[in-house]
Design a protein around this motif. Structure first.
Motif, PDB file in Angstrom:
ATOM      1  N   ARG A 107      17.323  29.378 -36.382  1.00 26.74           N
ATOM      2  CA  ARG A 107      17.791  30.853 -36.143  1.00 26.74           C
ATOM      3  C   ARG A 107      16.550  31.561 -35.460  1.00 26.74           C
ATOM      4  O   ARG A 107      16.773  32.252 -34.567  1.00 26.74           O
ATOM      5  CB  ARG A 107      18.133  31.314 -37.092  1.00 26.74           C
ATOM      6  CG  ARG A 107      19.158  32.540 -37.119  1.00 26.74           C
ATOM      7  CD  ARG A 107      19.726  33.084 -38.429  1.00 26.74           C
ATOM      8  NE  ARG A 107      20.359  31.948 -39.131  1.00 26.74           N
ATOM      9  CZ  ARG A 107      19.828  31.612 -40.488  1.00 26.74           C
ATOM     10  NH1 ARG A 107      18.650  32.464 -41.065  1.00 26.74           N
ATOM     11  NH2 ARG A 107      20.494  30.925 -41.129  1.00 26.74           N
ATOM     12  N   ASN A 108      15.198  31.064 -35.847  1.00 32.32           N
ATOM     13  CA  ASN A 108      14.243  32.119 -35.356  1.00 32.32           C
ATOM     14  C   ASN A 108      13.916  31.690 -34.136  1.00 32.32           C
ATOM     15  O   ASN A 108      13.455  32.587 -33.037  1.00 32.32           O
ATOM     16  CB  ASN A 108      12.899  31.895 -36.519  1.00 32.32           C
ATOM     17  CG  ASN A 108      12.952  32.574 -37.635  1.00 32.32           C
ATOM     18  OD1 ASN A 108      13.926  33.614 -37.764  1.00 32.32           O
ATOM     19  ND2 ASN A 108      12.242  32.132 -38.497  1.00 32.32           N
ATOM     20  N   ASN A 109      13.981  30.267 -33.865  1.00 31.12           N
ATOM     21  CA  ASN A 109      13.654  29.727 -32.604  1.00 31.12           C
ATOM     22  C   ASN A 109      14.695  30.215 -31.316  1.00 31.12           C
ATOM     23  O   ASN A 109      14.474  30.574 -30.299  1.00 31.12           O
ATOM     24  CB  ASN A 109      13.502  28.030 -32.451  1.00 31.12           C
ATOM     25  CG  ASN A 109      12.577  27.711 -33.045  1.00 31.12           C
ATOM     26  OD1 ASN A 109      11.341  28.494 -33.187  1.00 31.12           O
ATOM     27  ND2 ASN A 109      12.380  26.541 -33.414  1.00 31.12           N
ATOM     28  N   ILE A 110      15.952  30.195 -31.754  1.00 29.90           N
ATOM     29  CA  ILE A 110      16.995  30.805 -30.937  1.00 29.90           C
ATOM     30  C   ILE A 110      16.664  32.268 -30.538  1.00 29.90           C
ATOM     31  O   ILE A 110      16.806  32.826 -29.365  1.00 29.90           O
ATOM     32  CB  ILE A 110      18.285  30.651 -31.561  1.00 29.90           C
ATOM     33  CG1 ILE A 110      18.752  29.102 -31.755  1.00 29.90           C
ATOM     34  CG2 ILE A 110      19.326  31.643 -30.884  1.00 29.90           C
ATOM     35  CD1 ILE A 110      19.896  28.921 -32.272  1.00 29.90           C
ATOM     36  N   GLU A 111      16.228  33.119 -31.569  1.00 32.74           N
ATOM     37  CA  GLU A 111      16.133  34.500 -31.157  1.00 32.74           C
ATOM     38  C   GLU A 111      14.871  34.665 -30.407  1.00 32.74           C
ATOM     39  O   GLU A 111      14.746  35.392 -29.648  1.00 32.74           O
ATOM     40  CB  GLU A 111      16.011  35.172 -32.559  1.00 32.74           C
ATOM     41  CG  GLU A 111      17.006  35.470 -33.452  1.00 32.74           C
ATOM     42  CD  GLU A 111      16.761  35.967 -34.771  1.00 32.74           C
ATOM     43  OE1 GLU A 111      15.670  36.476 -35.189  1.00 32.74           O
ATOM     44  OE2 GLU A 111      17.776  36.186 -35.668  1.00 32.74           O
ATOM     45  N   ALA A 112      13.749  33.762 -30.602  1.00 36.10           N
ATOM     46  CA  ALA A 112      12.748  33.818 -29.854  1.00 36.10           C
ATOM     47  C   ALA A 112      12.982  33.422 -28.507  1.00 36.10           C
ATOM     48  O   ALA A 112      12.619  34.155 -27.445  1.00 36.10           O
ATOM     49  CB  ALA A 112      11.599  32.943 -30.334  1.00 36.10           C
ATOM     50  N   MET A 113      14.028  32.564 -28.299  1.00 35.21           N
ATOM     51  CA  MET A 113      14.230  31.895 -27.013  1.00 35.21           C
ATOM     52  C   MET A 113      15.124  33.237 -26.037  1.00 35.21           C
ATOM     53  O   MET A 113      14.920  33.323 -24.892  1.00 35.21           O
ATOM     54  CB  MET A 113      14.952  30.753 -26.972  1.00 35.21           C
ATOM     55  CG  MET A 113      14.107  29.453 -27.380  1.00 35.21           C
ATOM     56  SD  MET A 113      15.107  27.995 -27.759  1.00 35.21           S
ATOM     57  CE  MET A 113      15.877  27.761 -26.201  1.00 35.21           C
ATOM     58  N   GLU A 152      15.359  37.390 -22.055  1.00 35.03           N
ATOM     59  CA  GLU A 152      15.328  38.855 -21.655  1.00 35.03           C
ATOM     60  C   GLU A 152      13.917  39.236 -20.939  1.00 35.03           C
ATOM     61  O   GLU A 152      14.095  39.925 -19.975  1.00 35.03           O
ATOM     62  CB  GLU A 152      15.423  39.440 -22.882  1.00 35.03           C
ATOM     63  CG  GLU A 152      15.813  40.857 -22.485  1.00 35.03           C
ATOM     64  CD  GLU A 152      17.132  41.141 -22.127  1.00 35.03           C
ATOM     65  OE1 GLU A 152      17.282  42.138 -21.152  1.00 35.03           O
ATOM     66  OE2 GLU A 152      18.069  40.485 -22.179  1.00 35.03           O
ATOM     67  N   SER A 153      12.619  38.735 -21.455  1.00 40.05           N
ATOM     68  CA  SER A 153      11.574  39.246 -20.883  1.00 40.05           C
ATOM     69  C   SER A 153      11.454  38.412 -19.472  1.00 40.05           C
ATOM     70  O   SER A 153      10.828  39.190 -18.488  1.00 40.05           O
ATOM     71  CB  SER A 153      10.365  38.482 -21.792  1.00 40.05           C
ATOM     72  OG  SER A 153      10.287  39.126 -23.018  1.00 40.05           O
TER      73      SER A 153
END
Length: 138
Positions: A92-98, A103-104
């Protein structure tokens, strides 16, 4: 805790009782003496007690084996659940980071396109100025 062998105790017999009573008290007993019935009854009770202890020991061992397996399974299940939660959290954290990175990158791409368009406009303006300078000079 290691199992230590229990020492073998000699069984109480009527002959042993007769011998001890003769040695300690000097009294011989006949075969039909009531004291010998007590010895026989004690031997029976002792045998029954030993048998009961063995049954209880076997039941306790069985219970301990089953309980140990049950609790080992529960610990393994809890460990697996914790590991799955940790993995799911990491995913979940990796998906959010990706998603944040995507977006960046979208913002970065927009900025680069804007700078490229600005550079193109600046280049076209420079060419026009250079062409008009050449035209006015001739």
């Amino acid at each position: 805790m290691e199992d230590q062998p229990t020492p073998e105790v000699e069984a109480l017999t009527t002959d042993k009782v007769r011998q001890v009573l003769i040695e300690k008290h000097g009294l011989p007993l006949s075969d039909d003496d009531p004291i010998l019935m007590v010895v026989t009854m004690f031997a029976m009770f002792q045998s029954e007690y030993d048998s009961t202890l063995k049954k209880h020991q076997a039941a306790i061992e069985k219970f301990m084996v089953n309980s140990s397996k049950h609790y080992a399974d529960k610990v393994q299940q809890s460990t697996d659940e914790l590991l799955n939660r940790a993995v799911q959290g990491t995913i979940r954290n990796n998906i959010e980071a990706m998603s944040d990175f995507k977006e960046s990158m979208r913002d970065f791409t927009k900025s680069n396109r804007l700078y490229a368009l600005l550079s193109l406009c600046s280049c076209v303006a420079s060419i026009c100025l250079f062409a008009s300078w050449l035209f006015l000079r001739s």
